[in-house]
Design a protein around this motif. Structure first.
Motif, mmCIF file in Angstrom:
data_model
loop_
_atom_site.group_PDB
_atom_site.id
_atom_site.type_symbol
_atom_site.label_atom_id
_atom_site.label_comp_id
_atom_site.label_asym_id
_atom_site.label_seq_id
_atom_site.Cartn_x
_atom_site.Cartn_y
_atom_site.Cartn_z
ATOM 1 N N VAL A 90 27.806 -10.034 17.216
ATOM 2 C CA VAL A 90 27.814 -8.572 17.177
ATOM 3 C C VAL A 90 27.030 -8.044 15.979
ATOM 4 O O VAL A 90 26.297 -7.067 16.076
ATOM 5 C CB VAL A 90 29.269 -8.033 17.166
ATOM 6 N N ALA A 91 27.165 -8.718 14.834
ATOM 7 C CA ALA A 91 26.495 -8.266 13.621
ATOM 8 C C ALA A 91 24.979 -8.220 13.788
ATOM 9 O O ALA A 91 24.327 -7.258 13.401
ATOM 10 C CB ALA A 91 26.880 -9.161 12.446
ATOM 11 N N SER A 92 24.413 -9.266 14.399
ATOM 12 C CA SER A 92 22.955 -9.319 14.516
ATOM 13 C C SER A 92 22.458 -8.720 15.832
ATOM 14 O O SER A 92 21.260 -8.556 16.029
ATOM 15 C CB SER A 92 22.475 -10.771 14.413
ATOM 16 N N GLY A 93 23.400 -8.425 16.745
ATOM 17 C CA GLY A 93 22.990 -7.865 18.029
ATOM 18 C C GLY A 93 22.318 -8.885 18.939
ATOM 19 O O GLY A 93 21.506 -8.540 19.783
ATOM 20 N N PRO A 138 23.537 -2.795 27.504
ATOM 21 C CA PRO A 138 24.058 -4.027 28.117
ATOM 22 C C PRO A 138 24.665 -4.974 27.070
ATOM 23 O O PRO A 138 25.675 -5.621 27.341
ATOM 24 C CB PRO A 138 22.820 -4.643 28.785
ATOM 25 N N PHE A 139 24.085 -5.006 25.878
ATOM 26 C CA PHE A 139 24.649 -5.856 24.822
ATOM 27 C C PHE A 139 26.047 -5.390 24.433
ATOM 28 O O PHE A 139 26.957 -6.193 24.259
ATOM 29 C CB PHE A 139 23.743 -5.879 23.578
ATOM 30 N N ARG A 140 26.214 -4.068 24.311
ATOM 31 C CA ARG A 140 27.536 -3.544 23.933
ATOM 32 C C ARG A 140 28.571 -3.822 25.021
ATOM 33 O O ARG A 140 29.726 -4.112 24.728
ATOM 34 C CB ARG A 140 27.441 -2.053 23.623
ATOM 35 N N ILE A 141 28.142 -3.744 26.281
ATOM 36 C CA ILE A 141 29.046 -4.071 27.390
ATOM 37 C C ILE A 141 29.430 -5.555 27.298
ATOM 38 O O ILE A 141 30.602 -5.914 27.415
ATOM 39 C CB ILE A 141 28.393 -3.750 28.749
ATOM 40 N N LEU A 142 28.423 -6.404 27.064
ATOM 41 C CA LEU A 142 28.678 -7.837 26.962
ATOM 42 C C LEU A 142 29.629 -8.146 25.803
ATOM 43 O O LEU A 142 30.560 -8.944 25.944
ATOM 44 C CB LEU A 142 27.357 -8.602 26.774
ATOM 45 N N ALA A 143 29.426 -7.502 24.659
ATOM 46 C CA ALA A 143 30.282 -7.739 23.491
ATOM 47 C C ALA A 143 31.729 -7.363 23.820
ATOM 48 O O ALA A 143 32.667 -8.100 23.481
ATOM 49 C CB ALA A 143 29.775 -6.947 22.285
ATOM 50 N N LEU A 144 31.910 -6.244 24.491
ATOM 51 C CA LEU A 144 33.256 -5.815 24.887
ATOM 52 C C LEU A 144 33.895 -6.837 25.828
ATOM 53 O O LEU A 144 35.034 -7.263 25.637
ATOM 54 C CB LEU A 144 33.191 -4.440 25.564
ATOM 55 N N LEU A 145 33.148 -7.245 26.846
ATOM 56 C CA LEU A 145 33.680 -8.209 27.812
ATOM 57 C C LEU A 145 33.990 -9.550 27.143
ATOM 58 O O LEU A 145 34.997 -10.187 27.447
ATOM 59 C CB LEU A 145 32.695 -8.405 28.965
ATOM 60 N N ALA A 146 33.126 -9.976 26.217
ATOM 61 C CA ALA A 146 33.330 -11.252 25.529
ATOM 62 C C ALA A 146 34.580 -11.196 24.648
ATOM 63 O O ALA A 146 35.352 -12.147 24.590
ATOM 64 C CB ALA A 146 32.099 -11.608 24.689
ATOM 65 N N VAL A 171 32.596 -9.084 11.667
ATOM 66 C CA VAL A 171 33.330 -9.615 12.812
ATOM 67 C C VAL A 171 32.908 -11.058 13.100
ATOM 68 O O VAL A 171 33.722 -11.873 13.469
ATOM 69 C CB VAL A 171 33.106 -8.747 14.085
ATOM 70 N N GLY A 172 31.629 -11.361 12.925
ATOM 71 C CA GLY A 172 31.153 -12.700 13.242
ATOM 72 C C GLY A 172 30.856 -12.816 14.721
ATOM 73 O O GLY A 172 30.802 -11.829 15.443
ATOM 74 N N ALA A 173 30.696 -14.031 15.175
ATOM 75 C CA ALA A 173 30.301 -14.256 16.558
ATOM 76 C C ALA A 173 31.521 -14.462 17.448
ATOM 77 O O ALA A 173 32.527 -15.004 17.017
ATOM 78 C CB ALA A 173 29.371 -15.447 16.637
ATOM 79 N N ILE A 174 31.386 -14.005 18.690
ATOM 80 C CA ILE A 174 32.419 -14.208 19.699
ATOM 81 C C ILE A 174 31.900 -15.287 20.641
ATOM 82 O O ILE A 174 30.776 -15.171 21.140
ATOM 83 C CB ILE A 174 32.655 -12.915 20.507
ATOM 84 N N SER A 175 32.697 -16.301 20.865
ATOM 85 C CA SER A 175 32.279 -17.353 21.804
ATOM 86 C C SER A 175 33.215 -17.386 22.985
ATOM 87 O O SER A 175 34.423 -17.238 22.834
ATOM 88 C CB SER A 175 32.282 -18.719 21.129
ATOM 89 N N PHE A 176 32.635 -17.568 24.165
ATOM 90 C CA PHE A 176 33.421 -17.710 25.384
ATOM 91 C C PHE A 176 32.633 -18.611 26.319
ATOM 92 O O PHE A 176 31.515 -18.266 26.698
ATOM 93 C CB PHE A 176 33.683 -16.343 26.025
ATOM 94 N N GLY A 177 33.183 -19.768 26.645
ATOM 95 C CA GLY A 177 32.429 -20.717 27.452
ATOM 96 C C GLY A 177 31.151 -21.086 26.715
ATOM 97 O O GLY A 177 31.172 -21.354 25.512
ATOM 98 N N ASP A 178 30.002 -21.045 27.420
ATOM 99 C CA ASP A 178 28.740 -21.383 26.758
ATOM 100 C C ASP A 178 28.008 -20.142 26.247
ATOM 101 O O ASP A 178 26.831 -20.165 25.926
ATOM 102 C CB ASP A 178 27.830 -22.223 27.679
ATOM 103 N N LEU A 179 28.763 -19.039 26.155
ATOM 104 C CA LEU A 179 28.206 -17.766 25.696
ATOM 105 C C LEU A 179 28.606 -17.523 24.244
ATOM 106 O O LEU A 179 29.753 -17.758 23.870
ATOM 107 C CB LEU A 179 28.773 -16.636 26.568
ATOM 108 N N THR A 180 27.641 -17.079 23.437
ATOM 109 C CA THR A 180 27.939 -16.653 22.068
ATOM 110 C C THR A 180 27.338 -15.274 21.864
ATOM 111 O O THR A 180 26.158 -15.055 22.146
ATOM 112 C CB THR A 180 27.354 -17.640 21.035
ATOM 113 N N VAL A 181 28.174 -14.348 21.407
ATOM 114 C CA VAL A 181 27.723 -12.982 21.151
ATOM 115 C C VAL A 181 27.890 -12.722 19.665
ATOM 116 O O VAL A 181 29.005 -12.749 19.147
ATOM 117 C CB VAL A 181 28.558 -11.960 21.967
#
Length: 99
Positions: A13-16, A31-39, A1-11
């Protein structure tokens, strides 16, 4: 999937791992899984039920479990920074807003 970026946030998913403004966020697994979903859905609102279904599937926790994970997420994501990103919309769900 790679990284998800939103604003100054980068998630990443692969590396957690997640960072905000280049700072690593210390997050537990849930909390990480919640953040990934929201991102992934940002800036859309994600309903409480969708968070429960996505993170826990059929093993739905009691409502305090979700509340405490949201609290942990908010502490890691928002506390150290001047602008909060995690928004709770009562009766609707949660969403990330870009600073």
């Amino acid at each position: 999937v790679g990284a998800i970026s939103f604003g100054d946030l980068t998630v990443d998913v692969a590396s957690g791992r997640a960072t905000r403004a280049g700072e690593p966020l210390k997050l537990g697994k849930i909390p990480f899984r919640i953040l990934a979903l929201l991102a992934r859905r940002a800036p859309a609102i994600v309903s409480r039920q969708e968070v429960l279904d996505t993170v826990w599937g059929d093993e739905e926790p009691d409502s305090d479990a979700l509340r405490s994970h949201i609290y942990a997420l908010r502490n890691a994501l928002d506390k150290p920074f001047p602008t909060p990103m995690l928004e709770t919309l009562h009766g609707q769900g949660y969403r990330l807003v870009s600073a």
